[in-house]
Design a protein around this motif. Structure first.
Motif, PDB file in Angstrom:
ATOM      1  N   SER A   6      -7.101  13.757 -13.348  1.00  0.00           N
ATOM      2  CA  SER A   6      -8.067  14.938 -13.713  1.00  0.00           C
ATOM      3  C   SER A   6      -7.243  16.178 -13.154  1.00  0.00           C
ATOM      4  N   PRO A   7      -7.221  17.216 -13.910  1.00  0.00           N
ATOM      5  CA  PRO A   7      -6.534  18.293 -13.797  1.00  0.00           C
ATOM      6  C   PRO A   7      -7.130  19.288 -12.558  1.00  0.00           C
ATOM      7  N   ILE A   8      -6.029  19.964 -11.842  1.00  0.00           N
ATOM      8  CA  ILE A   8      -6.583  20.900 -10.644  1.00  0.00           C
ATOM      9  C   ILE A   8      -7.336  21.982 -11.097  1.00  0.00           C
ATOM     10  N   PRO A   9      -8.792  22.122 -10.918  1.00  0.00           N
ATOM     11  CA  PRO A   9      -9.495  23.428 -11.637  1.00  0.00           C
ATOM     12  C   PRO A   9      -8.804  24.751 -10.960  1.00  0.00           C
ATOM     13  N   PRO A  10      -8.902  25.689 -11.793  1.00  0.00           N
ATOM     14  CA  PRO A  10      -8.683  27.118 -11.194  1.00  0.00           C
ATOM     15  C   PRO A  10      -9.161  27.718 -10.000  1.00  0.00           C
ATOM     16  N   SER A  11     -10.588  27.067 -10.228  1.00  0.00           N
ATOM     17  CA  SER A  11     -11.284  27.523  -8.704  1.00  0.00           C
ATOM     18  C   SER A  11     -10.737  26.832  -7.522  1.00  0.00           C
ATOM     19  N   LEU A  12     -10.126  25.609  -7.600  1.00  0.00           N
ATOM     20  CA  LEU A  12      -9.389  25.320  -6.285  1.00  0.00           C
ATOM     21  C   LEU A  12      -8.064  26.184  -5.813  1.00  0.00           C
ATOM     22  N   ILE A  13      -7.455  26.407  -6.810  1.00  0.00           N
ATOM     23  CA  ILE A  13      -6.426  27.437  -6.483  1.00  0.00           C
ATOM     24  C   ILE A  13      -6.899  28.583  -5.972  1.00  0.00           C
ATOM     25  N   ARG A  14      -7.950  29.176  -6.675  1.00  0.00           N
ATOM     26  CA  ARG A  14      -8.336  30.757  -6.006  1.00  0.00           C
ATOM     27  C   ARG A  14      -9.072  30.627  -4.766  1.00  0.00           C
ATOM     28  N   LEU A  15      -9.442  29.382  -4.402  1.00  0.00           N
ATOM     29  CA  LEU A  15     -10.008  29.078  -2.922  1.00  0.00           C
ATOM     30  C   LEU A  15      -9.073  28.884  -2.013  1.00  0.00           C
ATOM     31  N   ALA A  16      -8.149  27.911  -2.331  1.00  0.00           N
ATOM     32  CA  ALA A  16      -6.917  27.846  -1.650  1.00  0.00           C
ATOM     33  C   ALA A  16      -6.008  29.180  -1.175  1.00  0.00           C
ATOM     34  N   THR A  17      -6.043  29.983  -2.228  1.00  0.00           N
ATOM     35  CA  THR A  17      -5.372  31.352  -1.907  1.00  0.00           C
ATOM     36  C   THR A  17      -6.076  32.455  -1.496  1.00  0.00           C
ATOM     37  N   SER A  18      -7.377  32.071  -1.271  1.00  0.00           N
ATOM     38  CA  SER A  18      -8.301  33.376  -0.717  1.00  0.00           C
ATOM     39  C   SER A  18      -7.883  33.967   0.641  1.00  0.00           C
ATOM     40  N   LEU A  19      -7.707  35.365   0.740  1.00  0.00           N
ATOM     41  CA  LEU A  19      -7.237  35.841   1.838  1.00  0.00           C
ATOM     42  C   LEU A  19      -7.940  36.955   2.274  1.00  0.00           C
ATOM     43  N   HIS A  20      -7.886  37.322   3.576  1.00  0.00           N
ATOM     44  CA  HIS A  20      -8.382  38.696   4.019  1.00  0.00           C
ATOM     45  C   HIS A  20      -7.357  39.768   3.626  1.00  0.00           C
ATOM     46  N   ASP A 154       0.523  40.093  -3.629  1.00  0.00           N
ATOM     47  CA  ASP A 154       1.342  39.210  -4.667  1.00  0.00           C
ATOM     48  C   ASP A 154       0.383  38.014  -4.930  1.00  0.00           C
ATOM     49  N   SER A 155      -0.331  37.476  -3.943  1.00  0.00           N
ATOM     50  CA  SER A 155      -1.167  36.408  -4.276  1.00  0.00           C
ATOM     51  C   SER A 155      -2.169  36.741  -5.228  1.00  0.00           C
ATOM     52  N   GLN A 156      -2.842  37.902  -5.389  1.00  0.00           N
ATOM     53  CA  GLN A 156      -3.640  38.426  -6.515  1.00  0.00           C
ATOM     54  C   GLN A 156      -3.191  38.222  -8.016  1.00  0.00           C
ATOM     55  N   THR A 157      -1.833  38.564  -7.732  1.00  0.00           N
ATOM     56  CA  THR A 157      -0.979  38.662  -9.162  1.00  0.00           C
ATOM     57  C   THR A 157      -0.539  37.409  -9.583  1.00  0.00           C
ATOM     58  N   GLY A 158      -0.905  36.282  -8.755  1.00  0.00           N
ATOM     59  CA  GLY A 158      -0.182  34.838  -8.852  1.00  0.00           C
ATOM     60  C   GLY A 158       1.269  34.577  -8.463  1.00  0.00           C
ATOM     61  N   SER A 159       1.903  35.872  -7.745  1.00  0.00           N
ATOM     62  CA  SER A 159       3.322  35.886  -7.419  1.00  0.00           C
ATOM     63  C   SER A 159       3.574  35.024  -6.105  1.00  0.00           C
ATOM     64  N   PHE A 160       3.030  33.576  -6.218  1.00  0.00           N
ATOM     65  CA  PHE A 160       3.009  32.966  -4.764  1.00  0.00           C
ATOM     66  C   PHE A 160       4.337  32.823  -4.171  1.00  0.00           C
ATOM     67  N   ALA A 161       5.477  32.739  -4.648  1.00  0.00           N
ATOM     68  CA  ALA A 161       6.888  32.564  -4.244  1.00  0.00           C
ATOM     69  C   ALA A 161       7.030  33.966  -3.430  1.00  0.00           C
ATOM     70  N   SER A 162       6.829  35.002  -4.081  1.00  0.00           N
ATOM     71  CA  SER A 162       6.950  36.385  -3.319  1.00  0.00           C
ATOM     72  C   SER A 162       5.846  36.483  -2.098  1.00  0.00           C
ATOM     73  N   SER A 163       4.852  35.953  -2.277  1.00  0.00           N
ATOM     74  CA  SER A 163       3.625  36.089  -1.342  1.00  0.00           C
ATOM     75  C   SER A 163       4.291  35.334   0.101  1.00  0.00           C
ATOM     76  N   VAL A 164       4.946  34.109  -0.223  1.00  0.00           N
ATOM     77  CA  VAL A 164       5.580  33.453   0.865  1.00  0.00           C
ATOM     78  C   VAL A 164       6.372  34.244   1.524  1.00  0.00           C
ATOM     79  N   THR A 165       7.405  34.617   0.840  1.00  0.00           N
ATOM     80  CA  THR A 165       8.289  35.688   1.664  1.00  0.00           C
ATOM     81  C   THR A 165       7.650  36.736   2.422  1.00  0.00           C
TER      82      THR A 165
END
Length: 449
Positions: A6-20, A154-165
């Motif tokens: 079963s594929p990972i739903p986009p909603s899961l990724i958006r929840l996992a990356t939710s930030l203040h 960076d997270s909002q634009t999907g640039s997760f690697a840059s966000s990690v940095t």
């Protein structure tokens, strides 16, 4: 075939990356403080000192402007430019305490960016200090929070690697603050009470936010891994990473409550709700990914099903503030968490479909018994924290060269009498040494005394 694809739903990724959304604090009444005026008598007649003071004035205005406009990139750049200059002035005053005379008091006024006891609950109250070390501390903290803000963008634009940095840099600077910088302030004999300082300027606060920024970095790493084709995702590893995120955020709360209790009470209520949401969500995600990892082993399908039932229960709104589940604020349209409600509903639907599919396979193919509860031995107890702090590149700038500070003006170009007393600056008292130099000058000139 036992493997669930079963594929990972986009909603899961958006929840996992939710930030203040983090924003650095601000300098209050920036135009009321100028180093050139404060050090006019003791520094402006020295070319190197006057150049430093003017640079400080202009760079501080630039920093204040970008702080007000919430320009995280500008704050990081201007803060990094301002820091060596303010450290140089601090050192100059430390090594020349007798000649660092001020014409006007320095009163550094800042609003903390992580607290919410100020106007509108979106920033801290104005907290001031005359200590240069306070200005240095808030500048360093602002650079850290600016990186956290950039990590959010960076997270909002999907640039997760840059966000990690960026989040790792934010955490590394907070580590520098509580392991090196703030202990130095204490060793200098600071009389400033921690309760009078913003949370990003006290040891316990910096320890806590180091952990939460590392947790955010790991959230981004999880999101990056979930973008892989589902057959390549190591669900067991992802479960451990989610458990590690939960543990780090839990430790953030414990750290602040034990070492910065006064400041913990100043955190904005929406932020505390977000923290509660993340702890609950990561617990649910840990169970969800552990269930998928167990199912894909090709055995213990009943156990995997019990885990998925448990994960689904954790995604429900909690019955009370002390029970397990998602904070009830997510159902409140006036809450900041409400924007995630649609993603949570979609993810619940995804889990419900998986449960329906698995139940059908168990009833028709595997005939495995589903336990009523997940055995304690099968519950993941310890997570993995893969994010570590690194030395901050601006921490070891070396000892800057101090600039001269003295009330006595230097000799004019072309020669002159160094013994001639300088005019006393308005508001400054003449010391015994000033009077002695004046007497000696008169004697040298053959004047009557």
């Amino acid at each position: 075939m036992s493997t669930d694809d079963s594929p990972i739903p986009p909603s899961l990724i958006r929840l996992a990356t939710s930030l203040h959304q983090y924003n650095p604090g601000s300098i209050d009444s920036a135009n009321k403080l100028t180093f050139s005026k404060s050090f006019k008598s003791s520094g402006m007649h020295h070319p190197s000192t006057s150049s430093l003071l003017r640079t400080l004035d202009s760079t501080r205005v630039d920093l204040a402007t970008t702080l007000t406009s919430k320009d995280a990139s500008g704050v990081e750049g201007n803060g990094t430019r301002y820091l060596p200059s303010i450290r140089r002035l601090l050192l100059s005053c430390e090594v020349q305490p007798d000649t660092a005379v001020l014409d006007e008091k320095l009163n550094f006024m800042w609003r903390g960016g992580l607290e919410g006891d100020g106007p509108g609950g979106t920033c801290g109250k104005v907290r001031s200090s005359q200590a240069l070390m306070y200005e240095v501390s808030m500048t360093v903290a602002s650079i850290s929070i600016a990186h956290a803000s950039l990590g959010c963008s960076d997270s909002q634009t999907g640039s997760f690697a840059s966000s990690v940095t960026n989040f790792k840099k934010a955490a590394s600077i907070m580590n520098y603050m509580h392991t090196k910088h703030l202990p130095q302030w204490v060793s200098l004999g600071s009389s400033t009470s921690e309760g009078d300082l913003p949370i990003e300027c006290v040891t316990g606060g910096c320890k806590g936010f180091e952990r939460v920024f590392l947790a955010h970095a790991q959230q981004m790493a999880v999101a990056k891994a979930l973008q892989e084709p589902v057959e390549k995702i190591n669900f067991g590893l992802i479960a451990k990473l989610c458990k590690g995120i939960q543990s780090e955020i839990d430790e953030f709360v414990k750290q602040l409550r034990s070492e910065a209790a006064v400041h913990y009470c100043r955190l904005p209520p929406p932020y505390l709700k977000y923290i509660a949401f993340q702890i609950a969500l990561q617990e649910a995600l840990t169970m969800y990914f552990n269930a998928r990892a167990t199912w894909n082993k090709g055995k213990e399908f009943g156990l995997a099903m019990a885990m998925m039932y448990d994960a689904r229960a954790m995604l429900n709104v909690r019955a009370s503030i002390t029970s397990r589940g998602i904070p009830e604020d997510i159902e409140n349209s006036n809450s900041a968490l409400y924007v995630l409600r649609g993603e949570l509903v979609n993810f619940r639907t995804h889990v419900d479909k998986m449960i329906e599919s698995w139940k059908r396979d168990i009833d028709t193919v595997y005939f495995d018994k589903i336990p009523n509860t997940v055995p304690v031995s099968s519950v993941l107890k310890k997570g993995m924290v893969m994010m570590k702090v690194e030395p901050w590149e601006h921490a070891n700038l070396g000892d800057p060269e101090p600039v001269p500070l003295s009330v006595q003006a230097p000799a004019p170009p072309g020669g002159g009498d160094y013994s001639a007393p300088p005019p006393t600056a308005p508001g400054l008292e003449r010391t015994d040494s000033d009077l002695a130099r004046e007497l000696q000058a008169k004697l040298n000139a053959g004047e009557d005394v």
